[in-house]
Structures are given as C-alpha cells and as structure tokens.
Design an enzyme around this catalytic site. Structure first.
Site, PDB file in Angstrom:
ATOM      1  N   ASP A 276       3.165   2.168  -1.915  1.00 29.96           N
ATOM      2  CA  ASP A 276       3.349   2.728  -3.262  1.00 29.96           C
ATOM      3  C   ASP A 276       2.026   2.829  -4.014  1.00 29.96           C
ATOM      4  O   ASP A 276       2.010   3.145  -5.200  1.00 29.96           O
ATOM      5  CB  ASP A 276       4.302   1.837  -4.073  1.00 29.96           C
ATOM      6  CG  ASP A 276       5.659   1.760  -3.414  1.00 29.96           C
ATOM      7  OD1 ASP A 276       6.108   2.806  -2.912  1.00 29.96           O
ATOM      8  OD2 ASP A 276       6.252   0.668  -3.390  1.00 29.96           O
ATOM      9  N   HIS A 277       0.933   2.481  -3.354  1.00 31.83           N
ATOM     10  CA  HIS A 277      -0.352   2.450  -4.068  1.00 31.83           C
ATOM     11  C   HIS A 277      -1.403   3.183  -3.250  1.00 31.83           C
ATOM     12  O   HIS A 277      -2.243   2.578  -2.584  1.00 31.83           O
ATOM     13  CB  HIS A 277      -0.778   0.988  -4.303  1.00 31.83           C
ATOM     14  CG  HIS A 277      -1.941   0.840  -5.241  1.00 31.83           C
ATOM     15  ND1 HIS A 277      -3.253   0.982  -4.844  1.00 31.83           N
ATOM     16  CD2 HIS A 277      -1.995   0.596  -6.574  1.00 31.83           C
ATOM     17  CE1 HIS A 277      -4.072   0.795  -5.876  1.00 31.83           C
ATOM     18  NE2 HIS A 277      -3.337   0.574  -6.936  1.00 31.83           N
ATOM     19  N   PHE A 278      -1.365   4.548  -3.133  1.00 30.32           N
ATOM     20  CA  PHE A 278      -0.383   5.379  -3.791  1.00 30.32           C
ATOM     21  C   PHE A 278       0.336   6.198  -2.710  1.00 30.32           C
ATOM     22  O   PHE A 278      -0.268   6.414  -1.661  1.00 30.32           O
ATOM     23  CB  PHE A 278      -1.080   6.312  -4.783  1.00 30.32           C
ATOM     24  CG  PHE A 278      -1.777   5.550  -5.873  1.00 30.32           C
ATOM     25  CD1 PHE A 278      -1.080   5.201  -7.033  1.00 30.32           C
ATOM     26  CD2 PHE A 278      -3.101   5.156  -5.755  1.00 30.32           C
ATOM     27  CE1 PHE A 278      -1.720   4.502  -8.056  1.00 30.32           C
ATOM     28  CE2 PHE A 278      -3.725   4.439  -6.772  1.00 30.32           C
ATOM     29  CZ  PHE A 278      -3.047   4.127  -7.920  1.00 30.32           C
TER      30      PHE A 278
ATOM     31  N   LEU B 180      -4.564   3.152  -0.959  1.00 32.54           N
ATOM     32  CA  LEU B 180      -5.854   2.484  -1.094  1.00 32.54           C
ATOM     33  C   LEU B 180      -5.642   1.049  -1.567  1.00 32.54           C
ATOM     34  O   LEU B 180      -4.676   0.740  -2.269  1.00 32.54           O
ATOM     35  CB  LEU B 180      -6.797   3.258  -2.016  1.00 32.54           C
ATOM     36  CG  LEU B 180      -6.364   3.599  -3.422  1.00 32.54           C
ATOM     37  CD1 LEU B 180      -6.730   2.485  -4.376  1.00 32.54           C
ATOM     38  CD2 LEU B 180      -7.066   4.884  -3.847  1.00 32.54           C
TER      39      LEU B 180
ATOM     40  N   LEU C 195       0.822  -1.221   0.000  1.00 31.96           N
ATOM     41  CA  LEU C 195       0.000   0.000   0.000  1.00 31.96           C
ATOM     42  C   LEU C 195       0.854   1.268   0.000  1.00 31.96           C
ATOM     43  O   LEU C 195       0.379   2.350  -0.331  1.00 31.96           O
ATOM     44  CB  LEU C 195      -0.943   0.014   1.210  1.00 31.96           C
ATOM     45  CG  LEU C 195      -2.045  -1.049   1.208  1.00 31.96           C
ATOM     46  CD1 LEU C 195      -2.943  -0.885   2.424  1.00 31.96           C
ATOM     47  CD2 LEU C 195      -2.887  -0.962  -0.061  1.00 31.96           C
TER      48      LEU C 195
END
Lengths: 128, 166
Positions: free
Chosen positions: B33-35, B40, B31
């Site tokens: 890196d997302h984002f 999320l 999570l």
C-alpha cells in the site's frame, strides 16, 4: 572576539545542532524550554555536545538539578520552598534565578534557564 | 511479534562500529500500500533499521545492563528512496558513550550510493525509570543469534565475542 563571545558562539552551535533551531533564534535572553523548545532528553544531548565542544565534564544533575526539583523535602504543593530555593541557588550559582523566585513553581522552572545561563555555566566550568 | 528492520549483521566491532544489512522485498506486506504499483520503503523505517543497528551496538557496549531507548533523531537526511530488490547497508558508529546516553552516527548505502544518514541519540535507562522491561533475556539472545552477532562479532583487539550464558 572576547572569551565570553567565543563561548557564546560554541554554545550557540551546540544548541543549533541539538535543538534544530536557527542561529538567529539563539539569543542570550532566549529561554531553553519556552523559546528554543528544549525537552528533557535534549538536555542530555546538550550536555554531550558541551562536554565535547569545551573538553569539560558535566556531572549528572549539575546543569539541570532534577533531584532538587523532585525532592519532597524541597517541594510543597508543586512549589519550591525556601530551603529548596537555597539548595537550587547553591547548586546553580551560574543561573539567574531572580525571576523564578517570584513564582517558584516547579513547572515554571523549565522556563527559567536561558542561553546566557548556559554560557555562564560553561564559564564557571572553564574557570574551575 | 516484534518488528525486525535489519536482516543480519555483517560486521560488529564491540563498542565501536557495526554494519547490518536490510533486504527490501515486495514480500513485505506494508509495501503493497506504500504505494500501490510504486512500492518504496518509508524512510521512517530506514531510521528504525538504523536505530536497531546502532541500538544493539550500544546495548552490547554497556553489556545490556540498561535499557537502550532511541530518544532522539538529532538529524536525518535522505537522498533517494529504497525500493523492492534493494539491499541497504547500515553502518553505525558510536560517537560518544556515557552511562546515561550515547550519540551515534549511521549511514545507509545502496551499493555505492549514499541513501541516507542520521545522528541518533539513545538514552540508557535503569529499571524503574519509566520504561517496562523490553526483552526477556532468552528472547534477546534469540534475536542476537538471528542477527549473527556472535558469529561475526569481534572486540577491538579482534577477538571473537563470547556468547553470554543468560
């Protein structure tokens, strides 16, 4: 609506749900694999939906006789031999196999079955 | 290492339905890196959790004697994204079960809100149908224990499930 058309509408709805295609794409002459993009796992899904929609029982291999198409007895060099075609016809009286017969390569078979074949198949099941 | 996309079962009725929960946490590295700054949970991983919920329900129903493989996401719709701190409840029910495959419906709720819903189709493969053995029995049993299936599981008559002695 004629009985045949009623069957067609239910088959159409099963194919729309199973394949995620538009209603307009499900024409009687549309091929299951080439036009509607059905993959092998979709046939299992379609069998489930047809059984439910029509209250019929579809034994494995009846709608799509994969055992004939993979049998060494019936297939020579990737093509169905005369015995194989006879076996296929016996197993699939509902399907129009005339086009397939002119080039009976196993690979080609996937593009043979049409929506109308599905309708005819259900008709024979309901009549049985 | 396996990917676990559910934390435990809260309800498990053999052959019928199950509820599993998934706590979304910022401790999950993916999570970050997302984002960055706006974490999320990808809905593809919600589908994975739904598939684990429904897949175990189906595998138990056929007594783990075939390999249950997610063959097709027949339909999926999501209404909002889950974020760290959310607790998702996946409710799976078996719509149709046959020797060769099964059709299930799974919903995902965050509190009272419907977060997503999907129809998942599983193929049940026999050994030799091109899929390697998915689990060693003791490893599978460890997972089922971790999921608390034999603590909370019931059969349709309400009787507790017996833990298999593999």
């Amino acid at each position: 609506m004629s009985p045949r058309d009623e069957i067609f509408e239910k088959v159409k709805s099963a194919l729309v749900d199973a394949l995620g295609v538009e209603e307009d794409d499900v024409r009687p002459e549309a091929t299951m694999v080439g036009d509607l993009g059905a993959e092998s796992i979709d046939f299992l899904d379609i069998v489930f939906r047809l059984e439910k929609a029509f209250g019929i029982k579809i034994p494995r291999g009846e709608l799509f006789p994969e055992d004939v198409l993979s049998s060494t007895e019936f297939v020579d060099n990737g093509k169905l031999n005369a015995a194989g075609i006879a076996a296929l016809k016996a197993r699939m009286p509902f399907a129009d196999l005339s086009k397939f017969e002119s080039n009976p390569s196993v690979q080609n078979f996937a593009n043979t079955l049409t929506v109308e074949d599905m309708v005819r198949y259900v008709q024979t099941k309901l009549a049985a | 290492m396996r990917w676990f996309w559910i934390d435990r079962f809260e309800e498990f009725v053999r052959g019928r339905s199950a509820i599993a929960i998934k706590n979304v946490s910022l401790a999950e590295e993916h999570l970050h890196d997302h984002f960055p700054g706006a974490a999320l949970m990808p809905n593809s991983l919600v589908v994975e959790g739904m598939a684990q919920t429904a897949g175990l329900l189906v595998a138990d129903a056929i007594e783990f004697n075939r390999r249950v493989v997610l063959a097709k996401v027949a339909a999926a719709e999501f209404h909002f994204d889950a974020i760290p701190g959310d607790c998702l409840r996946y409710r799976a029910e078996i719509l149709d079960l046959k020797p060769a495959g099964s059709l299930t419906r799974v919903s995902s709720h965050c509190g009272d809100r419907l977060q997503g819903e999907a129809e998942l189709f599983f193929a049940h493969l026999e050994p030799g149908e091109g899929v390697p053995r998915l689990f060693e029995p003791e490893e599978l049993l460890r997972w089922l224990d971790q999921m608390h299936i034999y603590d909370i599981g019931r059969d349709e008559s309400g009787k507790p499930l017996a833990r298999p002695d593999w």
